[in-house]
Scaffold this motif. Structure first.
Motif, PDB file in Angstrom:
ATOM      1  N   VAL A  81       0.842  -1.200   0.000  1.00 26.28           N
ATOM      2  CA  VAL A  81       0.000   0.000   0.000  1.00 26.28           C
ATOM      3  C   VAL A  81       0.875   1.248   0.000  1.00 26.28           C
ATOM      4  O   VAL A  81       1.730   1.423   0.874  1.00 26.28           O
ATOM      5  CB  VAL A  81      -0.941   0.026   1.223  1.00 26.28           C
ATOM      6  N   GLY A  82       0.647   2.101  -0.980  1.00 26.75           N
ATOM      7  CA  GLY A  82       1.356   3.377  -1.052  1.00 26.75           C
ATOM      8  C   GLY A  82       0.407   4.451  -1.532  1.00 26.75           C
ATOM      9  O   GLY A  82       0.142   4.557  -2.733  1.00 26.75           O
ATOM     10  N   GLU A  83      -0.157   5.223  -0.612  1.00 28.52           N
ATOM     11  CA  GLU A  83      -1.193   6.199  -0.981  1.00 28.52           C
ATOM     12  C   GLU A  83      -0.786   7.640  -0.679  1.00 28.52           C
ATOM     13  O   GLU A  83      -1.612   8.555  -0.710  1.00 28.52           O
ATOM     14  CB  GLU A  83      -2.515   5.845  -0.277  1.00 28.52           C
ATOM     15  N   ASP A  84       0.502   7.856  -0.399  1.00 31.56           N
ATOM     16  CA  ASP A  84       1.004   9.199  -0.089  1.00 31.56           C
ATOM     17  C   ASP A  84       0.821  10.119  -1.294  1.00 31.56           C
ATOM     18  O   ASP A  84       1.199   9.767  -2.418  1.00 31.56           O
ATOM     19  CB  ASP A  84       2.490   9.078   0.282  1.00 31.56           C
ATOM     20  N   CYS A  85       0.264  11.299  -1.058  1.00 30.77           N
ATOM     21  CA  CYS A  85       0.027  12.258  -2.144  1.00 30.77           C
ATOM     22  C   CYS A  85       0.974  13.454  -2.101  1.00 30.77           C
ATOM     23  O   CYS A  85       0.698  14.500  -2.698  1.00 30.77           O
ATOM     24  CB  CYS A  85      -1.419  12.747  -2.097  1.00 30.77           C
ATOM     25  N   ALA A  86       2.090  13.319  -1.393  1.00 29.49           N
ATOM     26  CA  ALA A  86       3.006  14.448  -1.252  1.00 29.49           C
ATOM     27  C   ALA A  86       3.896  14.618  -2.483  1.00 29.49           C
ATOM     28  O   ALA A  86       4.266  15.724  -2.853  1.00 29.49           O
ATOM     29  CB  ALA A  86       3.875  14.268  -0.012  1.00 29.49           C
ATOM     30  N   LEU A  87       4.239  13.505  -3.130  1.00 32.11           N
ATOM     31  CA  LEU A  87       5.189  13.546  -4.240  1.00 32.11           C
ATOM     32  C   LEU A  87       4.616  14.322  -5.410  1.00 32.11           C
ATOM     33  O   LEU A  87       3.510  14.058  -5.872  1.00 32.11           O
ATOM     34  CB  LEU A  87       5.527  12.117  -4.680  1.00 32.11           C
ATOM     35  N   GLN A  88       5.370  15.289  -5.928  1.00 32.52           N
ATOM     36  CA  GLN A  88       4.895  16.100  -7.039  1.00 32.52           C
ATOM     37  C   GLN A  88       5.596  15.765  -8.346  1.00 32.52           C
ATOM     38  O   GLN A  88       5.037  15.889  -9.420  1.00 32.52           O
ATOM     39  CB  GLN A  88       5.081  17.593  -6.726  1.00 32.52           C
ATOM     40  N   SER A  89       6.845  15.306  -8.249  1.00 26.36           N
ATOM     41  CA  SER A  89       7.622  15.014  -9.443  1.00 26.36           C
ATOM     42  C   SER A  89       7.195  13.684 -10.050  1.00 26.36           C
ATOM     43  O   SER A  89       6.785  12.751  -9.352  1.00 26.36           O
ATOM     44  CB  SER A  89       9.114  14.963  -9.096  1.00 26.36           C
ATOM     45  N   SER A  90       7.279  13.569 -11.385  1.00 24.88           N
ATOM     46  CA  SER A  90       6.974  12.312 -12.074  1.00 24.88           C
ATOM     47  C   SER A  90       8.233  11.504 -12.351  1.00 24.88           C
ATOM     48  O   SER A  90       8.183  10.466 -13.015  1.00 24.88           O
ATOM     49  CB  SER A  90       6.234  12.606 -13.387  1.00 24.88           C
ATOM     50  N   ASP A  91       9.395  11.980 -11.866  1.00 28.53           N
ATOM     51  CA  ASP A  91      10.651  11.248 -12.051  1.00 28.53           C
ATOM     52  C   ASP A  91      10.610   9.933 -11.282  1.00 28.53           C
ATOM     53  O   ASP A  91       9.836   9.761 -10.339  1.00 28.53           O
ATOM     54  CB  ASP A  91      11.836  12.091 -11.562  1.00 28.53           C
ATOM     55  N   LYS A  92      11.472   9.004 -11.663  1.00 31.62           N
ATOM     56  CA  LYS A  92      11.550   7.718 -10.969  1.00 31.62           C
ATOM     57  C   LYS A  92      11.955   7.949  -9.519  1.00 31.62           C
ATOM     58  O   LYS A  92      12.847   8.727  -9.218  1.00 31.62           O
ATOM     59  CB  LYS A  92      12.564   6.805 -11.659  1.00 31.62           C
ATOM     60  N   SER A  93      11.267   7.266  -8.603  1.00 32.94           N
ATOM     61  CA  SER A  93      11.556   7.397  -7.174  1.00 32.94           C
ATOM     62  C   SER A  93      11.129   6.106  -6.500  1.00 32.94           C
ATOM     63  O   SER A  93      10.709   5.145  -7.155  1.00 32.94           O
ATOM     64  CB  SER A  93      10.792   8.583  -6.575  1.00 32.94           C
ATOM     65  N   ALA A  94      11.227   6.087  -5.182  1.00 25.77           N
ATOM     66  CA  ALA A  94      10.797   4.905  -4.430  1.00 25.77           C
ATOM     67  C   ALA A  94       9.287   4.750  -4.455  1.00 25.77           C
ATOM     68  O   ALA A  94       8.756   3.732  -4.037  1.00 25.77           O
ATOM     69  CB  ALA A  94      11.290   4.994  -2.989  1.00 25.77           C
ATOM     70  N   GLY A  95       8.584   5.760  -4.973  1.00 26.54           N
ATOM     71  CA  GLY A  95       7.133   5.667  -5.097  1.00 26.54           C
ATOM     72  C   GLY A  95       6.406   6.272  -3.908  1.00 26.54           C
ATOM     73  O   GLY A  95       7.016   6.814  -2.979  1.00 26.54           O
ATOM     74  N   ARG A  96       5.102   6.170  -3.946  1.00 23.12           N
ATOM     75  CA  ARG A  96       4.262   6.735  -2.902  1.00 23.12           C
ATOM     76  C   ARG A  96       4.418   5.927  -1.624  1.00 23.12           C
ATOM     77  O   ARG A  96       4.299   4.699  -1.629  1.00 23.12           O
ATOM     78  CB  ARG A  96       2.805   6.734  -3.350  1.00 23.12           C
ATOM     79  N   ARG A  97       4.669   6.627  -0.526  1.00 25.18           N
ATOM     80  CA  ARG A  97       4.842   5.945   0.758  1.00 25.18           C
ATOM     81  C   ARG A  97       3.517   5.431   1.301  1.00 25.18           C
ATOM     82  O   ARG A  97       2.453   5.966   0.983  1.00 25.18           O
ATOM     83  CB  ARG A  97       5.457   6.917   1.774  1.00 25.18           C
ATOM     84  N   GLY A  98       3.611   4.415   2.116  1.00 27.22           N
ATOM     85  CA  GLY A  98       2.424   3.906   2.793  1.00 27.22           C
ATOM     86  C   GLY A  98       2.195   4.690   4.068  1.00 27.22           C
ATOM     87  O   GLY A  98       3.055   4.707   4.956  1.00 27.22           O
ATOM     88  N   LEU A  99       1.042   5.341   4.155  1.00 29.58           N
ATOM     89  CA  LEU A  99       0.723   6.151   5.332  1.00 29.58           C
ATOM     90  C   LEU A  99      -0.545   5.612   5.993  1.00 29.58           C
ATOM     91  O   LEU A  99      -0.806   4.417   5.943  1.00 29.58           O
ATOM     92  CB  LEU A  99       0.582   7.618   4.927  1.00 29.58           C
ATOM     93  N   CYS A 100      -1.341   6.480   6.590  1.00 29.80           N
ATOM     94  CA  CYS A 100      -2.468   6.021   7.406  1.00 29.80           C
ATOM     95  C   CYS A 100      -3.538   5.299   6.587  1.00 29.80           C
ATOM     96  O   CYS A 100      -4.355   4.558   7.137  1.00 29.80           O
ATOM     97  CB  CYS A 100      -3.078   7.203   8.150  1.00 29.80           C
ATOM     98  N   GLY A 101      -3.531   5.484   5.286  1.00 25.44           N
ATOM     99  CA  GLY A 101      -4.519   4.800   4.456  1.00 25.44           C
ATOM    100  C   GLY A 101      -4.436   3.290   4.557  1.00 25.44           C
ATOM    101  O   GLY A 101      -5.426   2.583   4.299  1.00 25.44           O
ATOM    102  N   ILE A 102      -3.265   2.784   4.958  1.00 29.00           N
ATOM    103  CA  ILE A 102      -3.106   1.330   5.097  1.00 29.00           C
ATOM    104  C   ILE A 102      -4.051   0.768   6.155  1.00 29.00           C
ATOM    105  O   ILE A 102      -4.481  -0.393   6.076  1.00 29.00           O
ATOM    106  CB  ILE A 102      -1.631   0.977   5.432  1.00 29.00           C
ATOM    107  N   VAL A 103      -4.413   1.585   7.140  1.00 29.29           N
ATOM    108  CA  VAL A 103      -5.318   1.124   8.200  1.00 29.29           C
ATOM    109  C   VAL A 103      -6.695   0.798   7.625  1.00 29.29           C
ATOM    110  O   VAL A 103      -7.357  -0.163   8.042  1.00 29.29           O
ATOM    111  CB  VAL A 103      -5.419   2.182   9.324  1.00 29.29           C
ATOM    112  N   LEU A 104      -7.150   1.609   6.653  1.00 27.51           N
ATOM    113  CA  LEU A 104      -8.419   1.307   5.997  1.00 27.51           C
ATOM    114  C   LEU A 104      -8.341  -0.014   5.235  1.00 27.51           C
ATOM    115  O   LEU A 104      -9.315  -0.768   5.165  1.00 27.51           O
ATOM    116  CB  LEU A 104      -8.800   2.444   5.045  1.00 27.51           C
TER     117      LEU A 104
END
Length: 538
Positions: A81-104
C-alpha cells in the motif's frame, strides 16, 4: 525486535490476525515475518495475506519472508500500500509511501476475510481500494527517536507539509495559518491534477475520511481539522459518507495530523461498517444505528444585531449635545483601554492568565469601529444593549460576560428620563447584574471595588451639589474617577475572594487588580471627555 505480536493494536476479529513490529522506524527482519506467517498460516487452506507499507525495507523483508513461506508450502500473497500524495515530481523514485490509508486496507481485508472471501478476491478488492485512496500529512513539530535529536527543525511559525511517518521532512514548508486554510492547502495538494501522486476525485464521488493524529495533537484540534475537512470536501462536491478521527498511525510525539481520503462504494462502506473487536479502531462519526452520514443545515442563530429597535419602547431620546458627550466619552474611554493594553496584561499575570488588557482591548476596538460606522447614540437604553452585545461577542470569556451584564443591566435605568441621576442609577443596576450572576461583591478584590467606589462618590456628589448643569455633573464625575482610581490601588493589599486570583497564593498577588484598574482608566477618560466638551462650549 524479532518477535510476533498477537492481539495488539488493530489485531482482532474483523481486522488483522498478527502484526510484526521492527525497531522504531525500521522494518522487521524477514525471519520474524516468517515466524508470523507460520504462526497464522500453518494448516490454513484459505491462505494468508500480507499487507505492507510501501517502503524499501518493508518490501524487501516481507517479500523475502513470503518467498520462503511459499517454499515451505504456505499459501501467501502480498499487497503493498502506497497512498502518499506528497510527491509532485513524475521522475523515478521509491514511489508513494504507505501512510495512514493502510489502516483502511486492514479493515476492508479483515471484513472480507470474515465473510469468507477467497484470498484472490480479497487481494483484488484491497488493491483496487488502495489505488483509490490518498493521504497527506502536516506537522507543527518534528519527532525524535528516544536518545536522538529531532529529525528536522521547524520554526515556531512554520509547518511541514507532506511529511512521512518516519520522521522525515516533507515536500513544502509553510507559515502557520488557520485550520481552515491548512486543510484547504492539504486537500488541494492531494488532489492537484498536475501532481504525479494525486488522488483523482470528481464532483459526486463518495468518500470515507480519516483524520489521523501523528502523535502530539489534542482531541480538540483533531475535531477542528475534521470539521474543516468535511466542509471543504463538501464544497468540492464530494459526498463524505464516513469520518474517522483518532490516533491510528503516529510518528512518535509529532504534533501534526494526516488526512486520508478513500473513494468508496456501498460495498466498501459495508466493509468499513463491519464489526471488529480491535480496540484501536475508532467509532465512525455517525448517530447510533444510522448508515447515512450528512452535514445538517446551519441553524439560524438569534442575533441582537439583527433586531430592529422599537423606538417607541426605547426609552427617552437625548439631545444632539448629549450625543456629542456620549460619543466623546466612548471614544476617550475605549482609546484609553487600548493604550493601556500591555499595562493591564502585566497586572493580570500575577493572579490571572495575563490577557486582561488584550481582552478589554478587543472590546474597545469593536466599539471604536462601531463609532466610525455610525453607532446610534440617541437612545441610551438601546445604546447600552448594543454595547452589551458588542463586548460579549468581541471579548468573549469572563470579561465579555461581565461587561455584557453591566451594560444590559444599566440599560434598564432609562425608562422615562435621562438625567445625571439616571446614569448614576444605571451604574448601580449594572453592578447588581454582575453581582447576581458572578457571586462577587465589593471587597472581593475585583472590578466591583472600583465600580462601587465610583458609584458611591458619584451619588454623594450629585446629592450634595445637584445636577442641574454640566459643570455640577463634571464635579461629580471627577470625584467618581478619583474614587475608582483610589479603590483600584487599594486592591493591591486585599485578599482575593473571587475570580482567578482567588486560586493563587495570596503572597504572590500584591499589585492592583487589573479589572479594578481598568475601571479607573475608563472612568478617568469619561471625566476628561465631558471636561473637553464643556471647554468647547465656552
Amino acid at each position: 525486535m524479532n518477535n510476533v505480536e498477537i492481539n495488539k493494536g488493530f489485531v482482532g476479529p474483523g481486522m488483522l490476525t498478527a502484526v510484526v513490529p521492527g525497531e522504531i522506524f525500521t522494518s522487521p527482519s524477514s525471519e520474524a515475518i516468517l515466524m508470523a506467517l507460520h504462526a497464522v498460516g500453518s494448516g490454513s487452506k484459505s491462505g494468508t495475506l500480507i499487507i505492507a507499507a510501501n517502503y524499501t525495507g518493508d518490501r524487501l523483508n516481507f517479500g523475502s519472508a513470503m518467498e520462503k513461506a511459499k517454499l515451505d508450502g504456505l499459501n501467501v500473497e502480498m499487497i503493498v500500500v502506497g497512498e502518499d500524495c506528497a510527491l509532485q515530481s513524475s521522475d523515478k523514485s521509491a514511489g508513494r509511501r504507505g501512510l495512514c490509508g493502510i489502516v483502511l486496507m486492514f479493515k476492508i481485508a479483515g471484513a472480507l476475510a470474515e465473510e469468507g472471501k477467497s484470498l484472490k478476491e480479497i487481494c483484488e478488492i484491497v488493491k483496487h481500494a488502495s489505488e483509490n485512496s490518498g493521504t497527506i500529512g502536516i506537522s507543527l513539530t518534528p519527532c525524535s527517536i528516544p536518545g536522538s535529536d529531532s529529525s528536522f527543525s521547524l520554526g515556531s511559525d512554520e509547518m511541514e507539509l507532506g511529511l512521512g511517518v518516519h520522521g522525515e521532512a516533507g515536500v513544502m514548508r509553510l507559515k502557520v495559518m488557520p485550520a481552515q486554510d491548512v486543510v484547504k492547502k492539504m486537500v488541494d495538494h492531494m488532489t492537484n491534477p498536475e501532481s504525479a501522486s494525486r488522488l483523482d476525485v470528481k464532483k459526486g464521488d463518495c468518500v470515507a475520511v480519516v483524520i489521523n493524529n501523528l502523535g502530539g495533537t489534542s482531541r480538540m484540534e483533531m475535531n477542528i481539522v475534521a470539521k474543516e475537512t468535511i466542509s471543504y470536501l463538501e464544497l468540492m462536491g464530494l459526498l463524505v459518507e464516513r469520518v474517522y478521527v483518532g490516533t491510528l498511525m503516529t510518528s512518535l510525539e509529532m504534533a501534526g495530523v494526516s488526512i486520508t481520503v478513500l473513494k468508496v462504494t456501498s460495498f466498501l462502506l459495508n466493509c468499513l461498517d463491519a464489526p471488529t473487536s480491535a480496540y484501536a479502531w475508532p467509532n465512525c462519526y455517525l448517530p447510533v444505528g444510522a448508515k447515512t452520514r450528512f452535514t445538517p443545515e446551519p441553524i439560524k442563530l438569534y442575533s441582537l444585531a439583527s433586531k430592529v429597535p422599537d423606538l417607541e419602547a426605547a426609552g427617552p431620546q437625548i439631545s444632539q449635545k448629549g450625543e456629542a458627550i456620549i460619543r466623546q466619552a466612548l471614544s476617550f474611554s475605549c482609546s484609553a483601554l487600548v493604550s493601556c493594553e500591555k499595562q493591564l496584561n502585566c497586572l493580570d499575570r500575577e493572579g490571572g492568565d495575563g490577557d486582561c488588557g488584550s481582552t478589554l482591548c478587543k472590546g474597545a476596538r469593536a466599539i471604536l469601529d462601531l463609532l466610525e460606522k455610525g453607532l446610534e447614540l440617541s437612545y441610551p437604553s438601546q445604546l447600552l444593549l448594543t454595547l452589551g452585545s458588542v463586548v460579549e461577542r468581541s471579548m468573549g470569556g469572563t470579561s465579555g460576560a461581565i461587561y455584557s451584564l453591566f451594560f444590559t443591566g444599566a440599560a434598564k435605568a432609562f425608562i422615562d428620563q435621562c438625567t445625571a441621576n439616571t446614569w448614576c442609577y444605571a451604574v448601580e443596576l449594572g453592578m447588581q447584574a454582575i453581582m447576581k450572576y458572578s457571586g462577587a461583591e465589593p471587597g472581593d478584590r475585583t472590578m466591583l471595588d472600583a465600580l462601587s467606589a465610583a458609584h458611591r462618590a458619584l451619588s454623594e456628589e450629585l446629592q450634595r451639589n445637584g445636577n442641574d448643569s454640566l459643570e455640577e455633573c463634571l464635579t461629580a464625575l471627577k470625584g467618581a474617577a478619583q474614587a475608582a482610581e483610589k479603590a483600584a490601588v487599594a486592591t493591591a493589599t486585599m485578599k482575593a475572594k473571587a475570580g482567578r486570583a482567588s486560586y493563587v497564593n495570596a503572597d504572590r498577588v500584591n499589585t492592583p487588580d487589573p479589572g479594578a484598574h481598568a475601571v479607573g482608566i475608563w472612568m478617568r477618560a469619561v471625566y476628561e471627555a465631558v471636561k473637553q466638551q464643556i471647554r468647547l462650549r465656552t
